[in-house]
Write an enzyme that holds these catalytic residues in place. Sequence first.
Site, mmCIF file in Angstrom:
data_model
loop_
_atom_site.group_PDB
_atom_site.id
_atom_site.type_symbol
_atom_site.label_atom_id
_atom_site.label_comp_id
_atom_site.label_asym_id
_atom_site.label_seq_id
_atom_site.Cartn_x
_atom_site.Cartn_y
_atom_site.Cartn_z
ATOM 1 N N ARG A 1 -13.239 13.406 8.817
ATOM 2 C CA ARG A 1 -13.082 11.955 8.945
ATOM 3 C C ARG A 1 -14.382 11.327 8.474
ATOM 4 O O ARG A 1 -15.464 11.889 8.709
ATOM 5 C CB ARG A 1 -12.831 11.552 10.408
ATOM 6 C CG ARG A 1 -11.407 11.770 10.875
ATOM 7 C CD ARG A 1 -10.464 10.675 10.333
ATOM 8 N NE ARG A 1 -9.068 10.899 10.670
ATOM 9 C CZ ARG A 1 -8.169 11.523 9.906
ATOM 10 N NH1 ARG A 1 -8.510 12.047 8.757
ATOM 11 N NH2 ARG A 1 -6.923 11.632 10.281
ATOM 12 N N HIS B 1 -9.504 11.181 -0.295
ATOM 13 C CA HIS B 1 -8.730 11.606 0.888
ATOM 14 C C HIS B 1 -7.403 12.276 0.488
ATOM 15 O O HIS B 1 -6.324 11.811 0.852
ATOM 16 C CB HIS B 1 -8.465 10.411 1.820
ATOM 17 C CG HIS B 1 -8.211 10.852 3.237
ATOM 18 N ND1 HIS B 1 -8.508 10.075 4.329
ATOM 19 C CD2 HIS B 1 -7.675 12.012 3.750
ATOM 20 C CE1 HIS B 1 -8.167 10.718 5.439
ATOM 21 N NE2 HIS B 1 -7.668 11.900 5.103
ATOM 22 N N GLU C 1 -12.362 3.458 4.635
ATOM 23 C CA GLU C 1 -11.269 3.657 3.675
ATOM 24 C C GLU C 1 -10.238 2.541 3.843
ATOM 25 O O GLU C 1 -9.988 2.125 4.975
ATOM 26 C CB GLU C 1 -10.562 5.005 3.942
ATOM 27 C CG GLU C 1 -11.377 6.193 3.528
ATOM 28 C CD GLU C 1 -10.664 7.519 3.841
ATOM 29 O OE1 GLU C 1 -9.416 7.537 3.871
ATOM 30 O OE2 GLU C 1 -11.344 8.499 4.060
HETATM 31 P P1 NAD Z 1 -8.094 20.984 15.244
HETATM 32 O O1 NAD Z 1 -7.880 20.160 16.454
HETATM 33 O O2 NAD Z 1 -7.237 22.165 15.013
HETATM 34 O O3 NAD Z 1 -9.621 21.476 15.176
HETATM 35 C C1 NAD Z 1 -10.691 20.663 15.488
HETATM 36 C C2 NAD Z 1 -11.710 21.550 16.188
HETATM 37 O O4 NAD Z 1 -12.898 20.763 16.376
HETATM 38 C C3 NAD Z 1 -11.259 22.007 17.577
HETATM 39 O O5 NAD Z 1 -11.283 23.426 17.640
HETATM 40 C C4 NAD Z 1 -12.262 21.381 18.524
HETATM 41 O O6 NAD Z 1 -12.578 22.242 19.605
HETATM 42 C C5 NAD Z 1 -13.456 21.183 17.610
HETATM 43 N N1 NAD Z 1 -14.391 20.173 18.063
HETATM 44 C C6 NAD Z 1 -14.155 19.042 18.752
HETATM 45 N N2 NAD Z 1 -15.315 18.364 18.946
HETATM 46 C C7 NAD Z 1 -16.282 19.113 18.365
HETATM 47 C C8 NAD Z 1 -17.678 18.955 18.219
HETATM 48 N N3 NAD Z 1 -18.314 17.903 18.729
HETATM 49 N N4 NAD Z 1 -18.371 19.903 17.554
HETATM 50 C C9 NAD Z 1 -17.747 20.982 17.018
HETATM 51 N N5 NAD Z 1 -16.423 21.194 17.141
HETATM 52 C C10 NAD Z 1 -15.706 20.260 17.792
HETATM 53 O O7 NAD Z 1 -8.020 19.958 14.015
HETATM 54 P P2 NAD Z 1 -7.758 20.319 12.485
HETATM 55 O O8 NAD Z 1 -6.303 20.270 12.210
HETATM 56 O O9 NAD Z 1 -8.531 21.514 12.131
HETATM 57 O O10 NAD Z 1 -8.397 19.007 11.787
HETATM 58 C C11 NAD Z 1 -9.809 18.855 11.684
HETATM 59 C C12 NAD Z 1 -10.158 17.527 11.040
HETATM 60 O O11 NAD Z 1 -9.603 17.444 9.716
HETATM 61 C C13 NAD Z 1 -9.644 16.288 11.761
HETATM 62 O O12 NAD Z 1 -10.666 15.306 11.759
HETATM 63 C C14 NAD Z 1 -8.524 15.793 10.887
HETATM 64 O O13 NAD Z 1 -8.335 14.414 11.025
HETATM 65 C C15 NAD Z 1 -9.058 16.163 9.523
HETATM 66 N N6 NAD Z 1 -8.037 16.238 8.467
HETATM 67 C C16 NAD Z 1 -8.362 15.798 7.221
HETATM 68 C C17 NAD Z 1 -7.417 15.852 6.205
HETATM 69 C C18 NAD Z 1 -7.750 15.391 4.811
HETATM 70 O O14 NAD Z 1 -6.859 14.968 4.100
HETATM 71 N N7 NAD Z 1 -8.989 15.462 4.408
HETATM 72 C C19 NAD Z 1 -6.124 16.353 6.457
HETATM 73 C C20 NAD Z 1 -5.832 16.825 7.721
HETATM 74 C C21 NAD Z 1 -6.806 16.762 8.731
#
Ligand code: NAD
Length: 318
Positions: free
Chosen positions: A245, A292, A274
């Site tokens: 994000r 994105h 964005e």
């Molecule tokens: P997820 O919930 O499976 O994994 C996120 C992980 O981050 C969790 O394991 C959690 O324990 C950990 N976490 C939370 N706070 C933390 C911190 N302060 N320090 C370190 N780790 C921490 O989520 P995901 O599906 O892997 O998605 C991750 C990110 O990717 C999200 O922000 C999501 O919005 C983003 N995303 C981006 C796109 C894109 O198009 N670029 C697409 C999908 C998801």
Amino acid sequence: MKVLANDGISKSGVDKLESNGFEVITNKVNQEDLVNYINENSIEVILVRSATQVRKDIIDHCKSVKIIGRGGVGMDNIDVEYARKKGLTVINTPAASSQSVAELVMAHLFSISRFVFDSNRKMPINGAAEFKVLKKKYGKGIELRGKNLGIIGFGRIGQFTAKYALGAGMDVLAYDPFIDKTTIDLKIANQEIEVPISTCSLEKLLKNSDFISLHVPMPKDGQPLISTNEFNSMKKGMRIVNASRGGVLNESALEEAIKNEIVSFAALDVFVGEPYPNESLLKNEKISLTPHIGAATSEAQDRIGTELADKIINFYNQ
Ligand code: NAD
């Protein structure tokens, strides 16, 4: 039953819904017209991606709506708790795009190791007149194999990224305060390989990573996880990718770290503000950019569409 897929849905999702008796409307309705449109058409399911907002106005004034669905992960554009309190069902497809995001991260890692993004900017303009100059400019690449990739946030996408990185011969350091250890399952040429990974401290990861990739949700306090202090703890000349994000990384601190040569190159798929990203990031020669598109592959869109359709069909079959 009418489903309004206001930010679109894959053909596979439409087909599945239609074959189960749903009418699927994929016309884009402007945000300000949504309440009226939903009421006039008795929409029961509203599906969005990141563009359409589903806030209290829709939840309060559209009594026909039973399900709000988000194709993808983050639900920042939906008042989820409020909707659930009002008895609505809110669904999303958290795992459907993880592999696609991880592949985009790898594309950026290769790109910022070999100047591909910048070479693609300069070759069309100067390639004929200054071939040798550009050859020299982009001739100091590095390999990924043998380098440390620090993955911050070791959930779905973080672990998928680890699979690809391990496959490319990188060593993975992972930081996640909610995960101690996990096993990454690699399937290479029909052989199953299990790689156990224990997470480490953020401090250790920042100090030892040649590359860092961010995969955390937006912190609840709205403050960036990676800012000046964290950049100052990183290896000089490291490279960083953010496909999580926009606000997870402080963008002006990143530009400062690039100026100070702590960060040699960065890659961004997500931006603060964005769809109007900061112009100075867009013009920075050291940053590889995508708008994105982490989840934007046809495979991920198919998985998202069919998963949403399955969840809607299950809801009505209960
Ligand atoms: P997820 O919930 O499976 O994994 C996120 C992980 O981050 C969790 O394991 C959690 O324990 C950990 N976490 C939370 N706070 C933390 C911190 N302060 N320090 C370190 N780790 C921490 O989520 P995901 O599906 O892997 O998605 C991750 C990110 O990717 C999200 O922000 C999501 O919005 C983003 N995303 C981006 C796109 C894109 O198009 N670029 C697409 C999908 C998801």
